[in-house]
Design a protein around this motif. Sequence first.
Motif, PDB file in Angstrom:
ATOM      1  N   LEU A  61       0.649  -1.383   0.125  1.00 55.76           N
ATOM      2  CA  LEU A  61      -0.016  -0.091  -0.044  1.00 55.76           C
ATOM      3  C   LEU A  61       0.963   1.199   0.139  1.00 55.76           C
ATOM      4  O   LEU A  61       0.371   2.244  -0.521  1.00 55.76           O
ATOM      5  N   SER A  62       1.926   1.074   0.592  1.00 54.17           N
ATOM      6  CA  SER A  62       3.021   2.452   0.757  1.00 54.17           C
ATOM      7  C   SER A  62       3.486   2.793  -0.810  1.00 54.17           C
ATOM      8  O   SER A  62       3.667   3.938  -0.937  1.00 54.17           O
ATOM      9  N   ARG A  63       3.438   2.116  -1.752  1.00 53.43           N
ATOM     10  CA  ARG A  63       3.893   2.386  -2.892  1.00 53.43           C
ATOM     11  C   ARG A  63       2.638   2.373  -3.831  1.00 53.43           C
ATOM     12  O   ARG A  63       3.042   2.744  -5.305  1.00 53.43           O
ATOM     13  N   LEU A  64       1.593   2.457  -3.374  1.00 50.89           N
ATOM     14  CA  LEU A  64       0.275   2.469  -4.292  1.00 50.89           C
ATOM     15  C   LEU A  64       0.379   4.163  -5.003  1.00 50.89           C
ATOM     16  O   LEU A  64       0.208   4.331  -6.060  1.00 50.89           O
ATOM     17  N   SER A  65       0.892   5.130  -4.193  1.00 51.89           N
ATOM     18  CA  SER A  65       0.603   6.459  -4.799  1.00 51.89           C
ATOM     19  C   SER A  65       1.846   6.715  -5.829  1.00 51.89           C
ATOM     20  O   SER A  65       1.554   7.540  -6.824  1.00 51.89           O
ATOM     21  N   SER A  66       2.807   5.879  -6.012  1.00 58.05           N
ATOM     22  CA  SER A  66       3.791   6.292  -6.831  1.00 58.05           C
ATOM     23  C   SER A  66       3.635   5.355  -8.177  1.00 58.05           C
ATOM     24  O   SER A  66       4.302   5.254  -9.042  1.00 58.05           O
ATOM     25  N   SER A  67       2.559   4.327  -8.059  1.00 56.19           N
ATOM     26  CA  SER A  67       2.356   3.530  -9.039  1.00 56.19           C
ATOM     27  C   SER A  67       1.330   3.835 -10.036  1.00 56.19           C
ATOM     28  O   SER A  67       1.229   3.083 -11.221  1.00 56.19           O
ATOM     29  N   TRP A  68       0.270   4.845  -9.796  1.00 51.62           N
ATOM     30  CA  TRP A  68      -0.760   4.969 -10.596  1.00 51.62           C
ATOM     31  C   TRP A  68      -0.273   5.261 -11.976  1.00 51.62           C
ATOM     32  O   TRP A  68      -1.038   4.437 -12.950  1.00 51.62           O
ATOM     33  N   LYS A  69       0.616   6.176 -12.199  1.00 51.28           N
ATOM     34  CA  LYS A  69       1.116   6.640 -13.668  1.00 51.28           C
ATOM     35  C   LYS A  69       1.793   5.502 -14.246  1.00 51.28           C
ATOM     36  O   LYS A  69       1.898   5.316 -15.489  1.00 51.28           O
ATOM     37  N   SER A  70       2.799   4.788 -13.373  1.00 49.82           N
ATOM     38  CA  SER A  70       3.898   4.035 -13.853  1.00 49.82           C
ATOM     39  C   SER A  70       2.969   2.753 -14.588  1.00 49.82           C
ATOM     40  O   SER A  70       3.465   2.266 -15.419  1.00 49.82           O
ATOM     41  N   TYR A  71       1.891   2.379 -14.122  1.00 51.51           N
ATOM     42  CA  TYR A  71       1.234   1.299 -14.671  1.00 51.51           C
ATOM     43  C   TYR A  71      -0.182   1.609 -15.402  1.00 51.51           C
ATOM     44  O   TYR A  71      -1.067   0.845 -15.408  1.00 51.51           O
ATOM     45  N   ASP A  72      -0.230   2.791 -15.913  1.00 53.11           N
ATOM     46  CA  ASP A  72      -1.449   3.326 -16.460  1.00 53.11           C
ATOM     47  C   ASP A  72      -1.986   2.496 -17.568  1.00 53.11           C
ATOM     48  O   ASP A  72      -1.098   2.142 -18.509  1.00 53.11           O
ATOM     49  N   PRO A  73      -3.075   1.917 -17.444  1.00 53.40           N
ATOM     50  CA  PRO A  73      -4.123   2.216 -16.596  1.00 53.40           C
ATOM     51  C   PRO A  73      -4.051   1.239 -15.511  1.00 53.40           C
ATOM     52  O   PRO A  73      -4.039   0.092 -15.785  1.00 53.40           O
ATOM     53  N   LEU A  74      -3.986   1.538 -14.199  1.00 53.12           N
ATOM     54  CA  LEU A  74      -3.950   0.628 -12.916  1.00 53.12           C
ATOM     55  C   LEU A  74      -5.201   1.037 -12.201  1.00 53.12           C
ATOM     56  O   LEU A  74      -5.835   2.203 -11.916  1.00 53.12           O
ATOM     57  N   CYS A  75      -5.737  -0.095 -11.648  1.00 57.66           N
ATOM     58  CA  CYS A  75      -7.124  -0.027 -10.737  1.00 57.66           C
ATOM     59  C   CYS A  75      -6.716  -0.637  -9.643  1.00 57.66           C
ATOM     60  O   CYS A  75      -6.176  -1.682  -9.428  1.00 57.66           O
ATOM     61  N   PHE A  76      -7.406  -0.568  -8.494  1.00 56.09           N
ATOM     62  CA  PHE A  76      -7.519  -0.870  -6.939  1.00 56.09           C
ATOM     63  C   PHE A  76      -8.839  -1.172  -6.747  1.00 56.09           C
ATOM     64  O   PHE A  76      -9.527   0.055  -6.571  1.00 56.09           O
ATOM     65  N   ALA A  77      -9.014  -2.159  -6.273  1.00 50.76           N
ATOM     66  CA  ALA A  77     -10.753  -2.606  -6.220  1.00 50.76           C
ATOM     67  C   ALA A  77     -11.306  -2.029  -4.704  1.00 50.76           C
ATOM     68  O   ALA A  77     -12.608  -2.077  -4.759  1.00 50.76           O
ATOM     69  N   THR A  78     -10.528  -1.825  -3.734  1.00 45.18           N
ATOM     70  CA  THR A  78     -11.033  -1.646  -2.340  1.00 45.18           C
ATOM     71  C   THR A  78     -10.417  -0.268  -1.942  1.00 45.18           C
ATOM     72  O   THR A  78      -9.644  -0.152  -0.652  1.00 45.18           O
ATOM     73  N   MET A  79     -10.831   0.805  -2.412  1.00 45.64           N
ATOM     74  CA  MET A  79     -10.547   2.145  -1.752  1.00 45.64           C
ATOM     75  C   MET A  79     -11.619   2.835  -0.883  1.00 45.64           C
ATOM     76  O   MET A  79     -12.836   2.229  -1.251  1.00 45.64           O
ATOM     77  N   ILE A  80     -11.424   3.591  -0.289  1.00 48.27           N
ATOM     78  CA  ILE A  80     -12.527   4.354   0.471  1.00 48.27           C
ATOM     79  C   ILE A  80     -13.128   5.339  -0.421  1.00 48.27           C
ATOM     80  O   ILE A  80     -12.440   6.129  -0.939  1.00 48.27           O
ATOM     81  N   HIS A  81     -14.420   5.595  -0.437  1.00 50.65           N
ATOM     82  CA  HIS A  81     -15.232   6.354  -1.322  1.00 50.65           C
ATOM     83  C   HIS A  81     -15.206   7.828  -0.606  1.00 50.65           C
ATOM     84  O   HIS A  81     -15.761   8.091  -0.114  1.00 50.65           O
ATOM     85  N   GLU A  82     -14.227   8.694  -0.811  1.00 49.11           N
ATOM     86  CA  GLU A  82     -14.162   9.919  -0.460  1.00 49.11           C
ATOM     87  C   GLU A  82     -13.344  10.900  -1.387  1.00 49.11           C
ATOM     88  O   GLU A  82     -12.914  10.242  -2.237  1.00 49.11           O
ATOM     89  N   ALA A  83     -13.136  12.162  -1.144  1.00 47.71           N
ATOM     90  CA  ALA A  83     -12.199  13.004  -2.147  1.00 47.71           C
ATOM     91  C   ALA A  83     -10.997  12.237  -2.237  1.00 47.71           C
ATOM     92  O   ALA A  83     -10.385  11.996  -0.986  1.00 47.71           O
ATOM     93  N   PRO A  84     -10.601  12.067  -3.497  1.00 45.37           N
ATOM     94  CA  PRO A  84      -9.048  11.556  -3.626  1.00 45.37           C
ATOM     95  C   PRO A  84      -8.203  12.379  -2.943  1.00 45.37           C
ATOM     96  O   PRO A  84      -8.321  13.633  -3.000  1.00 45.37           O
ATOM     97  N   LEU A  85      -6.933  11.603  -2.585  1.00 43.63           N
ATOM     98  CA  LEU A  85      -6.090  12.365  -1.755  1.00 43.63           C
ATOM     99  C   LEU A  85      -4.985  13.117  -2.854  1.00 43.63           C
ATOM    100  O   LEU A  85      -4.179  13.979  -2.214  1.00 43.63           O
TER     101      LEU A  85
END
Length: 295
Positions: A61-85
């Motif tokens: 989980l600590s590396r998720l924030s740096s992975s979004w663009k690296s593996y575009d498109p990347l999805c994660f099935a279990t996030m909290i539904h709130e304003a994106p960080l």
Amino acid sequence: MFCFVVHAEESAPENLNWVKNDAPPFYIIRSDGQQGFGDQLQTLIEGALDNYRHNTLHVPLSRLSSSWKSYDPLCFATMIHEAPLSDDYLLSVPNAMYLPHGIITTNAFAESLSVQDDGSVSLESVISEQKTSMGHISGRTYGEKLDDILRRYRHNIEINTRAGSTETKGILTMLSQGRFDFVIDYEFVLNHYAGSDEDADQLRFLPIAETRGSFILGAVGCTNSSEGKKAIQAINKALPDIVKSRSYRRAVAAWLVPVGGEAYYWNKFDDVLKKYLGLPVRPHTTARLPLAGSE
């Protein structure tokens, strides 16, 4: 005279990357094949998106924030539904409903806390009235209300952060060994740990008074890009049928529904999640949230 029929070449499926972390019972990474809630949810979504070729990456989980663009498109099935960080990802409509986080602590530390009549404790009181130590999985958030309390009293808390593999099991093992006073997590996380670790009887779950009776919505997060937006649109279209399927309800019942609180959970589920997805709501049964520790 010969007649030639020209067949249009079918377009190859597009790639869609998914990320999992070692966080049971959301994701269970072991050889016996048991699937956590997130594993099953992702499988259902993949089955509904047959125009994609799905790949899964195992990323802490600590590396998720740096992975979004690296593996575009990347999805994660279990996030909290709130304003994106951050602007790196987008969220789907809600796909799950969790009863709120609580304090998981040792029996000894729990005895020092002021417990309210409904079995809950005030997080603000716990961390404002004494110096405390807390275990935290790097990259983890708990929703706006609890995150705000933790920020306001940050000077009074010693944060012990864990990153890397075996995040959830590791931090609960450290707690049972007395390395810090408490962690914040869901009750079903402790229930799963209790079934797999002999030291779990040293730990207990206490609901947090500030969020008692509320709920947390889950969502899929995907890269904030043109391909990620396309994936979110496809996921949003598929979610109503997924959520009303028997496979989804079995996964929810197995992991997310508290023993003794089944009617309460499904009534809340109908009130909140089904209405988000435009699904029909069943007639209600009378139910209340059970007291902490009750059967």
